[in-house]
Design a protein around this motif. Structure first.
Motif, PDB file in Angstrom:
ATOM      1  N   GLU A 105       0.842  -1.188   0.000  1.00 35.90           N
ATOM      2  CA  GLU A 105       0.000   0.000   0.000  1.00 35.90           C
ATOM      3  C   GLU A 105       0.882   1.245   0.000  1.00 35.90           C
ATOM      4  O   GLU A 105       1.780   1.383   0.834  1.00 35.90           O
ATOM      5  CB  GLU A 105      -0.915   0.011   1.232  1.00 35.90           C
ATOM      6  N   LEU A 106       0.622   2.148  -0.926  1.00 34.45           N
ATOM      7  CA  LEU A 106       1.447   3.346  -1.050  1.00 34.45           C
ATOM      8  C   LEU A 106       1.434   4.196   0.213  1.00 34.45           C
ATOM      9  O   LEU A 106       2.455   4.779   0.589  1.00 34.45           O
ATOM     10  CB  LEU A 106       0.961   4.197  -2.225  1.00 34.45           C
ATOM     11  N   PHE A 115      13.736   3.648   6.454  1.00 37.41           N
ATOM     12  CA  PHE A 115      14.135   2.617   5.504  1.00 37.41           C
ATOM     13  C   PHE A 115      14.686   3.262   4.243  1.00 37.41           C
ATOM     14  O   PHE A 115      14.110   4.213   3.714  1.00 37.41           O
ATOM     15  CB  PHE A 115      12.940   1.713   5.170  1.00 37.41           C
ATOM     16  N   GLY A 116      15.805   2.730   3.759  1.00 34.32           N
ATOM     17  CA  GLY A 116      16.453   3.325   2.595  1.00 34.32           C
ATOM     18  C   GLY A 116      15.654   3.179   1.319  1.00 34.32           C
ATOM     19  O   GLY A 116      15.664   4.061   0.459  1.00 34.32           O
ATOM     20  N   TYR A 117      14.970   2.041   1.179  1.00 37.22           N
ATOM     21  CA  TYR A 117      14.136   1.822   0.002  1.00 37.22           C
ATOM     22  C   TYR A 117      13.102   0.749   0.307  1.00 37.22           C
ATOM     23  O   TYR A 117      13.217   0.014   1.298  1.00 37.22           O
ATOM     24  CB  TYR A 117      14.958   1.430  -1.226  1.00 37.22           C
ATOM     25  N   VAL A 118      12.083   0.697  -0.530  1.00 41.59           N
ATOM     26  CA  VAL A 118      11.023  -0.293  -0.354  1.00 41.59           C
ATOM     27  C   VAL A 118      10.746  -0.979  -1.689  1.00 41.59           C
ATOM     28  O   VAL A 118      10.975  -0.416  -2.759  1.00 41.59           O
ATOM     29  CB  VAL A 118       9.718   0.349   0.178  1.00 41.59           C
ATOM     30  N   PHE A 119      10.246  -2.224  -1.596  1.00 42.49           N
ATOM     31  CA  PHE A 119       9.693  -2.925  -2.748  1.00 42.49           C
ATOM     32  C   PHE A 119       8.194  -2.656  -2.745  1.00 42.49           C
ATOM     33  O   PHE A 119       7.527  -2.828  -1.715  1.00 42.49           O
ATOM     34  CB  PHE A 119       9.903  -4.433  -2.638  1.00 42.49           C
ATOM     35  N   TYR A 120       7.648  -2.256  -3.889  1.00 39.19           N
ATOM     36  CA  TYR A 120       6.203  -2.026  -3.991  1.00 39.19           C
ATOM     37  C   TYR A 120       5.667  -2.796  -5.183  1.00 39.19           C
ATOM     38  O   TYR A 120       6.202  -2.701  -6.295  1.00 39.19           O
ATOM     39  CB  TYR A 120       5.910  -0.530  -4.165  1.00 39.19           C
ATOM     40  N   GLY A 121       4.583  -3.520  -4.949  1.00 43.35           N
ATOM     41  CA  GLY A 121       4.004  -4.252  -6.053  1.00 43.35           C
ATOM     42  C   GLY A 121       2.959  -5.264  -5.586  1.00 43.35           C
ATOM     43  O   GLY A 121       2.551  -5.252  -4.430  1.00 43.35           O
ATOM     44  N   PRO A 122       2.522  -6.121  -6.506  1.00 40.97           N
ATOM     45  CA  PRO A 122       3.064  -6.250  -7.853  1.00 40.97           C
ATOM     46  C   PRO A 122       2.628  -5.096  -8.764  1.00 40.97           C
ATOM     47  O   PRO A 122       1.452  -4.752  -8.801  1.00 40.97           O
ATOM     48  CB  PRO A 122       2.478  -7.584  -8.341  1.00 40.97           C
ATOM     49  N   VAL A 123       3.601  -4.522  -9.456  1.00 39.37           N
ATOM     50  CA  VAL A 123       3.308  -3.420 -10.379  1.00 39.37           C
ATOM     51  C   VAL A 123       2.691  -3.960 -11.667  1.00 39.37           C
ATOM     52  O   VAL A 123       1.814  -3.341 -12.259  1.00 39.37           O
ATOM     53  CB  VAL A 123       4.588  -2.619 -10.674  1.00 39.37           C
ATOM     54  N   ALA A 134      -1.550  -7.059 -10.735  1.00 41.02           N
ATOM     55  CA  ALA A 134      -1.035  -5.706 -10.541  1.00 41.02           C
ATOM     56  C   ALA A 134      -1.947  -4.896  -9.626  1.00 41.02           C
ATOM     57  O   ALA A 134      -3.174  -4.982  -9.716  1.00 41.02           O
ATOM     58  CB  ALA A 134      -0.892  -5.012 -11.888  1.00 41.02           C
ATOM     59  N   VAL A 135      -1.327  -4.093  -8.758  1.00 35.82           N
ATOM     60  CA  VAL A 135      -2.104  -3.284  -7.823  1.00 35.82           C
ATOM     61  C   VAL A 135      -2.461  -1.912  -8.397  1.00 35.82           C
ATOM     62  O   VAL A 135      -3.273  -1.192  -7.823  1.00 35.82           O
ATOM     63  CB  VAL A 135      -1.335  -3.089  -6.493  1.00 35.82           C
ATOM     64  N   GLN A 136      -1.864  -1.559  -9.533  1.00 34.71           N
ATOM     65  CA  GLN A 136      -2.135  -0.268 -10.163  1.00 34.71           C
ATOM     66  C   GLN A 136      -2.335  -0.459 -11.663  1.00 34.71           C
ATOM     67  O   GLN A 136      -1.906  -1.457 -12.236  1.00 34.71           O
ATOM     68  CB  GLN A 136      -0.972   0.709  -9.933  1.00 34.71           C
ATOM     69  N   GLY A 137      -2.970   0.528 -12.300  1.00 35.57           N
ATOM     70  CA  GLY A 137      -3.174   0.471 -13.737  1.00 35.57           C
ATOM     71  C   GLY A 137      -1.958   0.971 -14.503  1.00 35.57           C
ATOM     72  O   GLY A 137      -1.005   1.509 -13.923  1.00 35.57           O
ATOM     73  N   ASP A 138      -1.994   0.829 -15.832  1.00 35.70           N
ATOM     74  CA  ASP A 138      -0.856   1.219 -16.670  1.00 35.70           C
ATOM     75  C   ASP A 138      -0.545   2.709 -16.602  1.00 35.70           C
ATOM     76  O   ASP A 138       0.578   3.125 -16.839  1.00 35.70           O
ATOM     77  CB  ASP A 138      -1.123   0.827 -18.127  1.00 35.70           C
ATOM     78  N   GLY A 139      -1.540   3.534 -16.271  1.00 34.03           N
ATOM     79  CA  GLY A 139      -1.327   4.978 -16.227  1.00 34.03           C
ATOM     80  C   GLY A 139      -0.826   5.479 -14.889  1.00 34.03           C
ATOM     81  O   GLY A 139      -0.708   6.698 -14.686  1.00 34.03           O
TER      82      GLY A 139
END
Length: 206
Positions: A105-106, A115-123, A134-139
């Protein structure tokens, strides 16, 4: 755009030699993520990876063995991160560890400045996990975040340009990388070449 390779969930023969080749080819960051809770197997793998590459490795399990192999990068899956107190995180940072984690969740990312970086997805639809969509659309365009955000899930070389337009800081590859019709080393060379290609592209005007 940066690249992270995540190991497959199972140990396999020749894995350390292949990892050494990855780093020699130019990979700058590898995540070791395994299903088995097997410290002995982990030690065997690490002992066969050239020590000069250990600083370029983040581990998802066996954090208690990090100092044994001069590993300063620790990754926390979502559930484990939720179990950490602010004091736990502060202690790890004070000890010199660089932390990363996974999110789905964004809104959570805004709370993860330690935290230096995060993994977010599945994109994109996951390749290694059928039915993991995918959790988000192409746009989708990633808003500004307090930590670097790496796209994970269905990432392939041909999609790196799209990820750049989505404003991701980098990509983490897993399923598409290890289940490719070409060898992992050839897949890595293709990814690094594409990243360099997109890096040299002129920035799009807003």
């Amino acid at each position: 755009m940066e690249l992270i390779v995540v190991t497959p969930p199972d140990y396999f023969e020749g894995e350390a030699a292949l990892i050494n080749q990855f780093f020699a080819e130019g990979l700058r960051l590898l995540h070791i993520r395994k299903t088995a809770d097997d410290p002995a197997q982990f030690r065997l793998l690490m002992k066969d990876i050239d020590p000069e590459y250990h600083p370029l490795i983040s581990i998802h399990q066996h954090h208690e063995l990090a100092e044994e192999f001069d590993i300063a990068r620790l990754h926390f899956k979502e559930q484990r991160r939720r179990e950490l107190s602010s004091a736990d995180i502060e202690h790890l940072l004070d000890a010199g560890f660089y932390l990363s984690t996974s999110v789905h969740e964004l809104s959570v990312i805004t709370e993860l400045s330690s935290f230096g970086y995060v993994f977010y997805g599945p994109v994109f639809d996951s390749i290694s996990k059928p039915g993991y969509h995918a959790v988000q659309g192409d746009g989708f365009v990633l808003p500004r975040m307090p930590a670097k955000v790496f796209a994970i899930g269905g990432v392939e070389a041909k999609k790196l340009g799209q990820l750049k337009k989505m404003k991701f800081d980098g990509a983490a590859v897993l399923g598409s990388f290890w289940h490719h019709e070409i060898s992992p080393l050839a897949a890595l060379k293709e990814l690094l070449s594409k990243i360099e290609e997109h890096h040299n592209e002129p920035a799009n005007e807003e």
